[in-house]
Write an enzyme that holds these catalytic residues in place. Structure first.
Site, PDB file in Angstrom:
ATOM      1  N   SER A  40      11.012  -8.208 -10.685  1.00  0.00           N
ATOM      2  CA  SER A  40      12.134  -8.354 -11.326  1.00  0.00           C
ATOM      3  C   SER A  40      13.162  -8.996 -10.233  1.00  0.00           C
ATOM      4  CB  SER A  40      12.642  -7.290 -12.089  1.00  0.00           C
ATOM      5  OG  SER A  40      12.990  -6.282 -11.210  1.00  0.00           O
ATOM      6  N   LYS A  41      14.445  -9.237 -10.794  1.00  0.00           N
ATOM      7  CA  LYS A  41      15.304  -9.658  -9.701  1.00  0.00           C
ATOM      8  C   LYS A  41      16.000  -8.433  -8.729  1.00  0.00           C
ATOM      9  CE  LYS A  41      17.886 -12.680 -13.305  1.00  0.00           C
ATOM     10  NZ  LYS A  41      19.092 -12.775 -13.912  1.00  0.00           N
ATOM     11  N   ARG A  42      15.625  -7.226  -9.106  1.00  0.00           N
ATOM     12  CA  ARG A  42      15.864  -6.334  -8.120  1.00  0.00           C
ATOM     13  C   ARG A  42      14.949  -6.402  -6.777  1.00  0.00           C
ATOM     14  NH1 ARG A  42      13.029  -3.524 -11.932  1.00  0.00           N
ATOM     15  NH2 ARG A  42      11.296  -2.246 -11.158  1.00  0.00           N
ATOM     16  N   HIS A  43      13.883  -7.162  -6.744  1.00  0.00           N
ATOM     17  CA  HIS A  43      13.026  -7.317  -5.704  1.00  0.00           C
ATOM     18  C   HIS A  43      13.304  -8.446  -4.977  1.00  0.00           C
ATOM     19  CE1 HIS A  43      10.314  -5.133  -8.699  1.00  0.00           C
ATOM     20  NE2 HIS A  43      10.261  -4.438  -7.274  1.00  0.00           N
ATOM     21  N   GLY A  44      14.623  -9.260  -5.271  1.00  0.00           N
ATOM     22  CA  GLY A  44      14.978 -10.190  -4.632  1.00  0.00           C
ATOM     23  C   GLY A  44      14.757 -11.601  -5.260  1.00  0.00           C
TER      24      GLY A  44
END
Length: 490
Positions: A255-259
């Site tokens: 997801s976005k939290r992984h970049g």
């Protein structure tokens, strides 16, 4: 796998977000399979979710696919333009007794409608507690007549058999069997007249003669429902192949939290399309050996569904960057030139003569620079001085290599010595600098490092004398004299 007819596959994104890594990998697997088998890839935009769709994102999805080099053979087809086909199919199933009118309020029934196809596995049926059998399936004709007379909005819901099992074969996960008692009576056509994902995807795949459905493993739970719809419409299901999910380094859903997860953001960062393709191909697929660096033609030649893993793949950013350096450095330099040209144009540094009369110079410059690059943006970044006289001196480089008070005089004399050379080549430039260092009583390294900062503005760059040859006498001499002016007391 022996195929009896030309395969037809499809990639079916929904314009509720940009083309993300998971969707791009699914598109790539479909494309590789189609090309390997001599088949066709269709592009279908699943845009019937009017509340979540953002039509402006369609262009972004198409651009992402084009950047990745995934060319579709037919389409794009838009489900929003095919609504009547879905309504007709729902009415056929209703008339055959395989569906029933449902008058439940939308919020009162979980009514699984999972989808969209490439929407990261949204599953509305998983958000609330499911009720397997809808009471509307048992309404008498009289009770239905009352509902219709009262004008109660009605959806069309599939009448799932309450006994037996639904089976299907999956090219990755093998034989699958689900008890019908575990499948809820799912909606085919909403009371608004809009189709659900389950209906529209099957109707389209039948109408478009899709032979193989290659998609994420999060859609395994949808497949029994879709197999039931195929049966109700008198059509044989395609071959299913559910590919593993992509997880972040922490083993959670990417997801976005992984970049960055959108393909467009990786393009902007400076990743090469072919490097990204190679990296994506190995997320959940293996050629059967330890080979990693495979150019696209080899990926097409070696791809097969038998190589797809059942194990979730891990997105490794460091590995992606490694692939990018391989594709910057290994292929013939001619393969890299169009990408560098595009980057220099983006940065406003391009000159048309580099594509014509000075093509050899451009190729030489790129070949000199590329062993030290990690991203295509490096050519307009740290290597800017190779393509423009408008560059700054890196502060760290100045502080480290321009400390000696004698440098203005030495750089001035170096400029004069280089300007007087009868021949301009590596050895001549090398000898001129070393002779000057000897005459000045300093180590050659002091002059080499100082001259490098003067010529390209950085402490770390390609070898100095090769850089001098590429830049040419006039530019090198002018830049040394510019540095002298910069260093001289005002």
């Amino acid at each position: 796998m022996i195929l009896s007819k030309m395969p037809r596959v499809r990639f079916a994104p929904s314009p509720t977000g940009y083309l993300h890594v998971g969707g791009a990998r699914t598109a790539l697997f479909n494309w590789l399979f189609a090309r390997h088998e001599g088949g066709k890839l269709l592009l279908r935009i699943e845009d019937t979710d009017v509340e979540r769709n953002k039509p402006e994102l369609v262009d972004g999805i198409l651009q992402g696919l084009k950047w990745l080099g995934i060319e579709w053979d037919e389409g794009p087809f838009f489900q929003s333009q095919r609504l009547e086909i879905y309504r007709t199919a729902a009415e056929r199933i209703l008339a055959a007794g395989a569906a029933f009118k449902c008058y439940c309020k939308a919020t009162a029934y979980a009514g699984a409608d999972s989808g969209p196809e490439e929407g990261e596995g949204d599953d509305e049926g998983a958000k609330t507690e499911k009720k397997i059998a809808c009471s509307c399936r048992d309404l008498t004709e009289a009770e239905r007549a009352v509902k219709e007379k009262e004008g109660t909005p009605g959806a069309i819901r599939f009448r799932v058999p309450r006994s037996g099992t639904t089976k299907f074969e999956d090219a990755v996960f093998g034989s699958r069997e689900v008890q019908n008692s575990e499948i809820e009576d799912f909606v085919l056509l909403r009371s608004t007249g809009l189709p659900t994902y389950q209906l529209s995807v099957v109707v389209d795949d039948i109408d478009m003669a899709i032979t193989h459905v290659i998609r994420g493993a999060d859609h395994l739970s949808n497949t029994p429902k879709q197999v039931l719809i195929y049966g109700a419409l008198g059509a044989a299901p395609p071959i299913f192949a559910h590919v593993p999910l992509i997880l972040g380094a922490d083993r959670t859903r990417l997801s976005k939290r992984h970049g960055a997860t959108s393909v467009g953001s990786y393009a902007e960062e400076g990743f090469l399309p072919e490097a990204f393709r190679n990296f994506l191909a190995l997320l959940g697929w293996s050629p059967g050996d330890d080979e990693e660096y495979m150019r696209t033609a080899e990926l097409v030649e070696r791809f097969s569904l038998s190589g797809v893993s059942r194990t979730n793949a891990i997105f490794d950013r460091a590995k992606l960057e490694w692939f990018n350096t391989q594709y910057l450095q290994k292929p013939p330099v001619e393969d890299l030139l169009p990408h560098v040209e595009a980057e220099l144009k983006r940065a406003g540094l391009w000159h048309d003569r580099w594509a014509t009369t000075e093509r050899a110079w451009f190729s030489h410059a790129v070949d000199l620079i590329r062993p030290r690059t990690r991203f295509i943006t490096d050519f307009s970044g740290w290597a800017r001085a190779f393509f423009s006289d408008d560059f700054d001196y890196e502060l760290e480089a100045r502080e480290k290599f321009w400390k000696d008070e004698r440098l203005p005089g030495m750089l001035s004399r170096l400029a004069d010595a280089l300007d007087a050379l009868p021949d301009w080549n590596h050895d001549a430039c090398d000898a001129a600098l070393r002779n000057l260092a000897t005459a000045e009583g300093v180590k050659a390294g002091l002059l080499i490092n100082a001259a490098r900062v003067a010529i390209v503005g950085r402490a770390v760059a390609p070898p100095l004398f090769e850089t001098m040859v590429v830049l040419g006498r006039d530019r090198v001499v002018a830049r040394l004299r510019r540095a002298v002016t910069f260093l001289s007391p005002h």
